[in-house]
Motif scaffolding. Structure first.
Motif, PDB file in Angstrom:
ATOM      1  N   GLY A 110       0.822  -1.208   0.000  1.00  0.00           N
ATOM      2  CA  GLY A 110       0.000   0.000   0.000  1.00  0.00           C
ATOM      3  C   GLY A 110       0.852   1.252   0.000  1.00  0.00           C
ATOM      4  N   LEU A 111       0.468   2.206  -0.842  1.00  0.00           N
ATOM      5  CA  LEU A 111       1.214   3.464  -0.922  1.00  0.00           C
ATOM      6  C   LEU A 111       0.716   4.411   0.162  1.00  0.00           C
ATOM      7  N   ALA A 112       1.653   5.022   0.852  1.00  0.00           N
ATOM      8  CA  ALA A 112       1.281   5.991   1.883  1.00  0.00           C
ATOM      9  C   ALA A 112       2.333   7.086   1.900  1.00  0.00           C
ATOM     10  N   THR A 113       1.907   8.296   2.233  1.00  0.00           N
ATOM     11  CA  THR A 113       2.854   9.397   2.270  1.00  0.00           C
ATOM     12  C   THR A 113       3.550   9.460   3.636  1.00  0.00           C
ATOM     13  N   LYS A 114       2.964   8.799   4.625  1.00  0.00           N
ATOM     14  CA  LYS A 114       3.564   8.830   5.964  1.00  0.00           C
ATOM     15  C   LYS A 114       3.317   7.484   6.637  1.00  0.00           C
ATOM     16  N   ILE A 115       4.387   6.892   7.182  1.00  0.00           N
ATOM     17  CA  ILE A 115       4.233   5.634   7.919  1.00  0.00           C
ATOM     18  C   ILE A 115       4.845   5.824   9.297  1.00  0.00           C
ATOM     19  N   ASP A 116       4.002   5.674  10.323  1.00  0.00           N
ATOM     20  CA  ASP A 116       4.434   5.929  11.694  1.00  0.00           C
ATOM     21  C   ASP A 116       4.336   4.621  12.466  1.00  0.00           C
ATOM     22  N   PHE A 117       5.419   4.266  13.180  1.00  0.00           N
ATOM     23  CA  PHE A 117       5.386   2.969  13.886  1.00  0.00           C
ATOM     24  C   PHE A 117       4.292   2.911  14.956  1.00  0.00           C
ATOM     25  N   HIS A 118       3.843   4.093  15.418  1.00  0.00           N
ATOM     26  CA  HIS A 118       2.778   4.098  16.433  1.00  0.00           C
ATOM     27  C   HIS A 118       1.492   3.453  15.919  1.00  0.00           C
ATOM     28  N   GLU A 119       1.289   3.553  14.578  1.00  0.00           N
ATOM     29  CA  GLU A 119       0.115   2.904  13.970  1.00  0.00           C
ATOM     30  C   GLU A 119       0.076   1.419  14.316  1.00  0.00           C
ATOM     31  N   PHE A 120       1.252   0.783  14.287  1.00  0.00           N
ATOM     32  CA  PHE A 120       1.305  -0.657  14.562  1.00  0.00           C
ATOM     33  C   PHE A 120       1.164  -0.925  16.056  1.00  0.00           C
ATOM     34  N   MET A 121       1.725  -0.022  16.866  1.00  0.00           N
ATOM     35  CA  MET A 121       1.599  -0.197  18.317  1.00  0.00           C
ATOM     36  C   MET A 121       0.131  -0.126  18.734  1.00  0.00           C
ATOM     37  N   GLU A 122      -0.616   0.746  18.038  1.00  0.00           N
ATOM     38  CA  GLU A 122      -2.050   0.844  18.341  1.00  0.00           C
ATOM     39  C   GLU A 122      -2.787  -0.457  18.020  1.00  0.00           C
ATOM     40  N   GLN A 123      -2.190  -1.281  17.148  1.00  0.00           N
ATOM     41  CA  GLN A 123      -2.799  -2.572  16.801  1.00  0.00           C
ATOM     42  C   GLN A 123      -2.327  -3.670  17.762  1.00  0.00           C
ATOM     43  N   GLY A 124      -1.577  -3.274  18.799  1.00  0.00           N
ATOM     44  CA  GLY A 124      -1.177  -4.238  19.823  1.00  0.00           C
ATOM     45  C   GLY A 124       0.210  -4.833  19.644  1.00  0.00           C
ATOM     46  N   MET A 125       0.966  -4.353  18.654  1.00  0.00           N
ATOM     47  CA  MET A 125       2.326  -4.886  18.485  1.00  0.00           C
ATOM     48  C   MET A 125       3.289  -4.166  19.426  1.00  0.00           C
ATOM     49  N   ASP A 126       4.374  -4.864  19.819  1.00  0.00           N
ATOM     50  CA  ASP A 126       5.341  -4.183  20.688  1.00  0.00           C
ATOM     51  C   ASP A 126       6.188  -3.214  19.860  1.00  0.00           C
ATOM     52  N   GLU A 127       7.002  -2.413  20.577  1.00  0.00           N
ATOM     53  CA  GLU A 127       7.709  -1.322  19.909  1.00  0.00           C
ATOM     54  C   GLU A 127       8.698  -1.828  18.858  1.00  0.00           C
ATOM     55  N   ALA A 128       9.443  -2.888  19.198  1.00  0.00           N
ATOM     56  CA  ALA A 128      10.449  -3.402  18.255  1.00  0.00           C
ATOM     57  C   ALA A 128       9.776  -3.904  16.976  1.00  0.00           C
ATOM     58  N   GLU A 129       8.714  -4.689  17.160  1.00  0.00           N
ATOM     59  CA  GLU A 129       7.985  -5.230  16.004  1.00  0.00           C
ATOM     60  C   GLU A 129       7.364  -4.085  15.181  1.00  0.00           C
ATOM     61  N   SER A 130       6.838  -3.089  15.881  1.00  0.00           N
ATOM     62  CA  SER A 130       6.204  -1.951  15.193  1.00  0.00           C
ATOM     63  C   SER A 130       7.225  -1.185  14.363  1.00  0.00           C
ATOM     64  N   LYS A 131       8.407  -0.996  14.926  1.00  0.00           N
ATOM     65  CA  LYS A 131       9.457  -0.257  14.205  1.00  0.00           C
ATOM     66  C   LYS A 131       9.943  -1.064  13.005  1.00  0.00           C
ATOM     67  N   ARG A 132      10.045  -2.376  13.199  1.00  0.00           N
ATOM     68  CA  ARG A 132      10.493  -3.247  12.099  1.00  0.00           C
ATOM     69  C   ARG A 132       9.457  -3.182  10.954  1.00  0.00           C
ATOM     70  N   ARG A 133       8.191  -3.260  11.309  1.00  0.00           N
ATOM     71  CA  ARG A 133       7.140  -3.218  10.286  1.00  0.00           C
ATOM     72  C   ARG A 133       7.103  -1.879   9.560  1.00  0.00           C
ATOM     73  N   ALA A 134       7.293  -0.800  10.335  1.00  0.00           N
ATOM     74  CA  ALA A 134       7.247   0.534   9.720  1.00  0.00           C
ATOM     75  C   ALA A 134       8.390   0.678   8.716  1.00  0.00           C
ATOM     76  N   LYS A 135       9.559   0.132   9.059  1.00  0.00           N
ATOM     77  CA  LYS A 135      10.714   0.200   8.165  1.00  0.00           C
ATOM     78  C   LYS A 135      10.430  -0.618   6.905  1.00  0.00           C
ATOM     79  N   GLU A 136       9.923  -1.826   7.088  1.00  0.00           N
ATOM     80  CA  GLU A 136       9.590  -2.683   5.935  1.00  0.00           C
ATOM     81  C   GLU A 136       8.527  -2.035   5.058  1.00  0.00           C
ATOM     82  N   ALA A 137       7.534  -1.424   5.708  1.00  0.00           N
ATOM     83  CA  ALA A 137       6.444  -0.795   4.944  1.00  0.00           C
ATOM     84  C   ALA A 137       6.985   0.370   4.118  1.00  0.00           C
ATOM     85  N   THR A 138       7.927   1.116   4.698  1.00  0.00           N
ATOM     86  CA  THR A 138       8.538   2.241   3.977  1.00  0.00           C
ATOM     87  C   THR A 138       9.320   1.735   2.777  1.00  0.00           C
TER      88      THR A 138
END
Ligand SMILES: Nc1nc2c(ncn2[C@@H]2O[C@H](COP(=O)(O)OP(=O)(O)OP(=O)(O)O)[C@@H](O)[C@H]2O)c(=O)[nH]1
Ligand SMILES: [Mg+2]
Length: 211
Positions: free
Chosen positions: A89-117
């Protein structure tokens, strides 16, 4: 290798290059969660029996582009063979907090945000290699976004065919007419990728647009 064998091989490669038209490469683009992978899975299930990838209500589920070559679609007596690419999915902004709000921990959220970018960059790079785009929008959302306008502008500038899909029309709040009014210059088809509603019309449009 003998001269004749070598000649035969070179001739065969040349023949392929000259006469074997490559399949049209069609990318499925759109914002996160629009239903791109759900649609890709439906196309593959209908015509090949496989699936493309995993689907989730958490955005950025697809973080690497995936290609399926040689998907033959028969509709209205005609047949087209396409290479289908499902993109992140194309997005102009990807924030790891989005994933944390879905219940993921900080490390996993940051990893996902990096991969998504990285996925967004990969999707944009793929645009260069395509013969056409299916732009999937969630018909319950505002279509006038930077992502949609940018993809459409890119296709127009390069004079490549585009098919807009107004997805999720099974939901009561869906408004495909808002999408139609926003981009009246391009063909659009309203579907539910989840339920298969209007999917025959989608295949007909696909053949018309990319055949
Ligand atoms: N109601 C409804 N839900 C849908 C439809 N298509 C997809 N969904 C749901 O929307 C969510 C996102 O679907 P995906 O196919 O993963 O969306 P995507 O565009 O590939 O998302 P990313 O890979 O994150 O960019 C999932 O919960 C799907 O079940 C549809 O036609 N109707
Ligand atoms: Mg996906």
């Amino acid at each position: 290798m003998g001269v004749i064998t070598s000649f035969k091989r070179n001739f065969s490669d040349l023949f392929k290059k000259l006469f074997n038209k490559q399949n049209a490469r069609i990318g499925i683009y759109g914002p996160p969660n629009a239903g791109k992978t759900t649609l890709a899975n439906r196309i593959l299930r209908d015509w090949t029996g496989d699936a493309m990838g995993s689907v989730s209500n958490v955005a950025h589920e697809t973080r690497r582009a995936r290609r399926r070559e040689g998907v033959t679609i028969n509709t209205n007596g005609s047949s087209i063979t396409l290479d289908i690419i499902d993109t992140p999915g194309l997005a102009t902004k990807i924030d790891f907090h989005e994933f944390m709000e879905q219940g993921m921990d900080e490390a996993e959220s940051k990893r996902r945000a990096k991969e998504a970018t990285e996925g967004v960059i990969e999707a944009v790079k793929w645009l260069e290699n395509l013969d056409g785009v299916i732009l999937v929008m969630d018909a319950t959302e505002d279509p006038f976004t930077q992502v949609n306008v940018t993809v459409i502008g890119n296709m127009e500038a390069r004079d490549l065919p585009l098919l807009i899909v107004a997805n999720k029309v099974d939901l009561p709040e869906a408004s495909p007419s808002t999408i139609r009014d926003a981009f009246p210059q391009h063909p659009m088809v309203s579907i539910s990728a989840l339920e298969g509603k209007n999917i025959e019309t989608f295949y007909e449009e696909l053949a018309k647009r990319f055949g």
